[in-house]
Write a protein that holds these residues in place. Structure first.
Motif, PDB file in Angstrom:
ATOM      1  N   MET A 174      50.949  73.613  35.644  1.00 16.90           N
ATOM      2  CA  MET A 174      49.547  73.957  35.956  1.00 16.90           C
ATOM      3  C   MET A 174      49.766  75.496  36.967  1.00 16.90           C
ATOM      4  O   MET A 174      49.019  76.432  36.750  1.00 16.90           O
ATOM      5  CB  MET A 174      49.012  73.122  36.957  1.00 16.90           C
ATOM      6  N   LEU A 175      51.062  75.389  37.689  1.00 19.55           N
ATOM      7  CA  LEU A 175      51.140  76.600  38.339  1.00 19.55           C
ATOM      8  C   LEU A 175      51.436  77.829  37.521  1.00 19.55           C
ATOM      9  O   LEU A 175      50.766  78.926  37.784  1.00 19.55           O
ATOM     10  CB  LEU A 175      52.255  76.448  39.524  1.00 19.55           C
ATOM     11  N   LYS A 176      52.226  77.493  36.436  1.00 20.60           N
ATOM     12  CA  LYS A 176      52.408  78.810  35.535  1.00 20.60           C
ATOM     13  C   LYS A 176      51.433  79.077  34.904  1.00 20.60           C
ATOM     14  O   LYS A 176      51.020  80.275  34.555  1.00 20.60           O
ATOM     15  CB  LYS A 176      53.466  78.135  34.320  1.00 20.60           C
ATOM     16  N   ALA A 177      50.316  78.158  34.336  1.00 18.89           N
ATOM     17  CA  ALA A 177      48.888  78.356  33.836  1.00 18.89           C
ATOM     18  C   ALA A 177      48.248  79.296  34.820  1.00 18.89           C
ATOM     19  O   ALA A 177      47.625  80.366  34.269  1.00 18.89           O
ATOM     20  CB  ALA A 177      48.316  77.237  33.390  1.00 18.89           C
ATOM     21  N   GLN A 178      48.204  78.902  35.859  1.00 19.09           N
ATOM     22  CA  GLN A 178      47.593  79.982  37.109  1.00 19.09           C
ATOM     23  C   GLN A 178      48.197  81.528  36.968  1.00 19.09           C
ATOM     24  O   GLN A 178      47.365  82.198  37.025  1.00 19.09           O
ATOM     25  CB  GLN A 178      47.355  79.112  38.311  1.00 19.09           C
ATOM     26  N   ARG A 179      49.433  81.315  37.225  1.00 17.98           N
ATOM     27  CA  ARG A 179      49.919  82.762  37.319  1.00 17.98           C
ATOM     28  C   ARG A 179      49.647  83.547  35.956  1.00 17.98           C
ATOM     29  O   ARG A 179      49.274  84.847  35.948  1.00 17.98           O
ATOM     30  CB  ARG A 179      51.647  82.704  37.245  1.00 17.98           C
ATOM     31  N   ASP A 180      49.687  82.722  34.780  1.00 17.21           N
ATOM     32  CA  ASP A 180      49.624  83.612  33.580  1.00 17.21           C
ATOM     33  C   ASP A 180      48.072  84.049  33.571  1.00 17.21           C
ATOM     34  O   ASP A 180      47.730  85.022  33.090  1.00 17.21           O
ATOM     35  CB  ASP A 180      49.483  82.712  32.320  1.00 17.21           C
ATOM     36  N   ARG A 181      47.187  83.249  34.052  1.00 20.06           N
ATOM     37  CA  ARG A 181      45.880  83.725  33.982  1.00 20.06           C
ATOM     38  C   ARG A 181      45.465  84.885  34.949  1.00 20.06           C
ATOM     39  O   ARG A 181      44.861  85.957  34.729  1.00 20.06           O
ATOM     40  CB  ARG A 181      44.847  82.476  34.519  1.00 20.06           C
TER      41      ARG A 181
END
Ligand code: SF4
Length: 93
Positions: free
Chosen positions: A1-8
């Motif tokens: 989830m943290l990676k997805a937040q960074r990507d966004r």
């Protein structure tokens, strides 16, 4: 989830690349008694599913299918996330 937040956060144009851009928006807002299978299948093949899910989780309680999840699934994810990452309250004296 943290990676997805960074990507966004590093890709503010993710929405423009979503598979849903070429589909009737109603597909992603099925009635509670209707299956969400079509929307979920489109999301699974979407290049920006992670960013989309991170956005929906940031919004909290939002309707519709986002990032390959239903509102109920996102609520369960948020509950699990909070249980895992938020500190236990300290007991009162
Ligand atoms: S993951 Fe689903 S709702 Fe999100 S942009 Fe892609 S197709 Fe649209």
């Amino acid at each position: 989830m943290l990676k997805a937040q960074r990507d966004r956060l590093s890709d503010l144009a993710w929405r423009a690349r979503g598979r849903c851009q070429t589909v009737d928006p109603e597909t992603f807002f099925p009635a509670p008694s209707e299956p969400a299978d079509v929307a979920l299948a489109l999301c699974r093949a979407c290049d920006v599913q992670g960013s989309c899910l991170a956005w929906a989780l940031d919004q909290g309680d939002c309707n519709g299918v986002w990032g390959g999840t239903t509102p109920r699934e996102r609520r369960a994810m948020l509950v699990a996330w909070r249980l895992e990452h938020e500190p236990e309250p300290t007991p009162a004296h």
